[in-house]
Design a protein around this motif. Structure first.
Motif, mmCIF file in Angstrom:
data_model
loop_
_atom_site.group_PDB
_atom_site.id
_atom_site.type_symbol
_atom_site.label_atom_id
_atom_site.label_comp_id
_atom_site.label_asym_id
_atom_site.label_seq_id
_atom_site.Cartn_x
_atom_site.Cartn_y
_atom_site.Cartn_z
ATOM 1 N N ARG A 158 0.840 -1.206 0.000
ATOM 2 C CA ARG A 158 0.000 0.000 0.000
ATOM 3 C C ARG A 158 0.878 1.261 0.000
ATOM 4 O O ARG A 158 0.549 2.250 -0.667
ATOM 5 N N TYR A 159 1.986 1.233 0.727
ATOM 6 C CA TYR A 159 2.910 2.370 0.724
ATOM 7 C C TYR A 159 3.416 2.644 -0.687
ATOM 8 O O TYR A 159 3.423 3.791 -1.155
ATOM 9 N N ARG A 160 3.836 1.586 -1.389
ATOM 10 C CA ARG A 160 4.339 1.764 -2.746
ATOM 11 C C ARG A 160 3.250 2.309 -3.673
ATOM 12 O O ARG A 160 3.517 3.132 -4.548
ATOM 13 N N GLN A 161 2.026 1.855 -3.448
ATOM 14 C CA GLN A 161 0.913 2.340 -4.258
ATOM 15 C C GLN A 161 0.653 3.821 -3.981
ATOM 16 O O GLN A 161 0.411 4.612 -4.909
ATOM 17 N N LEU A 162 0.712 4.215 -2.713
ATOM 18 C CA LEU A 162 0.497 5.613 -2.344
ATOM 19 C C LEU A 162 1.549 6.528 -2.967
ATOM 20 O O LEU A 162 1.236 7.629 -3.428
ATOM 21 N N MET A 163 2.803 6.063 -3.002
ATOM 22 C CA MET A 163 3.885 6.894 -3.526
ATOM 23 C C MET A 163 3.835 7.033 -5.038
ATOM 24 O O MET A 163 4.555 7.850 -5.612
ATOM 25 N N GLN A 164 2.969 6.250 -5.694
ATOM 26 C CA GLN A 164 2.776 6.402 -7.130
ATOM 27 C C GLN A 164 1.686 7.422 -7.450
ATOM 28 O O GLN A 164 1.460 7.747 -8.611
ATOM 29 N N GLY A 165 1.034 7.920 -6.400
ATOM 30 C CA GLY A 165 -0.035 8.898 -6.576
ATOM 31 C C GLY A 165 0.403 10.299 -6.192
ATOM 32 O O GLY A 165 1.600 10.610 -6.146
ATOM 33 N N PRO A 166 -0.555 11.188 -5.886
ATOM 34 C CA PRO A 166 -0.237 12.588 -5.544
ATOM 35 C C PRO A 166 0.736 12.726 -4.377
ATOM 36 O O PRO A 166 1.578 13.622 -4.377
ATOM 37 N N LEU A 167 0.622 11.852 -3.376
ATOM 38 C CA LEU A 167 1.512 11.940 -2.224
ATOM 39 C C LEU A 167 2.970 11.827 -2.644
ATOM 40 O O LEU A 167 3.831 12.572 -2.143
ATOM 41 N N ALA A 210 4.135 8.224 5.428
ATOM 42 C CA ALA A 210 3.188 8.143 4.317
ATOM 43 C C ALA A 210 1.927 7.387 4.724
ATOM 44 O O ALA A 210 0.799 7.835 4.486
ATOM 45 N N LEU A 211 2.101 6.236 5.346
ATOM 46 C CA LEU A 211 0.952 5.433 5.769
ATOM 47 C C LEU A 211 0.180 6.127 6.885
ATOM 48 O O LEU A 211 -1.052 6.020 6.953
ATOM 49 N N GLY A 212 0.876 6.840 7.755
ATOM 50 C CA GLY A 212 0.197 7.569 8.825
ATOM 51 C C GLY A 212 -0.648 8.713 8.297
ATOM 52 O O GLY A 212 -1.781 8.933 8.747
ATOM 53 N N ILE A 213 -0.107 9.438 7.323
ATOM 54 C CA ILE A 213 -0.857 10.553 6.723
ATOM 55 C C ILE A 213 -2.110 10.036 6.021
ATOM 56 O O ILE A 213 -3.180 10.651 6.096
ATOM 57 N N GLU A 214 -1.975 8.907 5.334
ATOM 58 C CA GLU A 214 -3.088 8.344 4.569
ATOM 59 C C GLU A 214 -3.817 7.237 5.356
ATOM 60 O O GLU A 214 -4.465 6.378 4.751
#
Length: 243
Positions: free
Chosen positions: A64-73, A85-89
């Protein structure tokens, strides 16, 4: 010898050569590529598992972290660590609390390692350069007398640090005067100017010297304070303290 035997011998030779050629055919390219892909996938999976374990995360959390870093974050904060990253999201208070606790534990380990190295560095400095003064903040007094502050806040930041930008914006919005020091600037003025522009630092305040932009040049390490950046510090009774 009868001439009729010649064609038969020639035909046998041709057949033997044809069979040999057929047996020497290379392995199909598609099969070779499939094997390479399987090996690469196995290597990637092992690397992901190890990285997740280093951060105290489960494989699904790392994915999920890797997926988040491929987006706006990832666009806004490309160097954000997994726990932040995971805490923010976080999708629930339970998740948010879990990542906060993991980050506190990780920071504690990191600070202890940093302090241990700082002690080793101090000892090496004394061995190699006895009597030579370390780098201090502006207005530093002789060794043993402590660092003399200007009365203003000293703010230590680094590039690609969302929390650094947020903290500086808060200080500027409050009208606070401070001296900003960029760690890892490599004495490159353009890096500081670009960071200041990106963060929205008011050029008029820089010209008026209510905000100053400076290279760190080892000052942060010389203070020997624990914790990560950003660091907002002030000299109080000859001791530098985080604010």
């Amino acid at each position: 010898m009868k001439q009729g035997f010649v064609p038969a011998i020639s035909l046998a030779v041709v057949l033997v050569v044809a069979v040999a050629d057929a047996s020497a055919q290379p392995v199909p390219v598609t099969a070779s590529r499939a094997t390479q892909s399987q090996v690469q996938n196995s290597t990637d999976a092992a690397l992901d598992e190890r990285q997740a374990r280093d951060w105290g995360l489960r494989p699904d959390e790392w994915a999920r972290y890797r997926q988040l870093m491929q987006g706006p974050l990832g666009v806004y904060s490309p160097n954000l660590d997994p726990l932040t990253a995971l805490g923010i999201e976080a999708r629930s208070d339970e998740e948010r609390n879990r990542y906060a606790e993991l980050q506190v534990e990780a920071e504690s380990r990191r600070v202890n390692k940093t302090l241990a190295y700082q002690r080793a560095y101090d000892a090496a400095w004394k061995r190699l350069y006895p009597g030579l003064q370390r780098v201090n903040l502006p207005g530093a007094r002789a060794p043993g007398a402590g660092n003399k502050g200007s009365g203003r806040l000293a703010v230590f930041v680094k590039a690609d640090c969302a929390r650094c930008e947020q903290r500086v914006r808060q200080l500027q919005a409050a009208g606070t005067a401070f001296d900003l020091y960029m760690v890892g600037s490599r004495q490159d003025d353009a890096r500081i100017r670009q960071w200041a522009t990106q963060t929205g630092i008011d050029p008029d305040r820089v010209r008026a010297r209510t905000i100053t932009l400076n290279h760190d040049a080892g000052r942060w390490l010389s203070l020997g304070l624990p914790g990560q950046l950003p660091a907002v510090v002030r000299e109080v009774n000859s001791q530098w303290q985080r604010q």
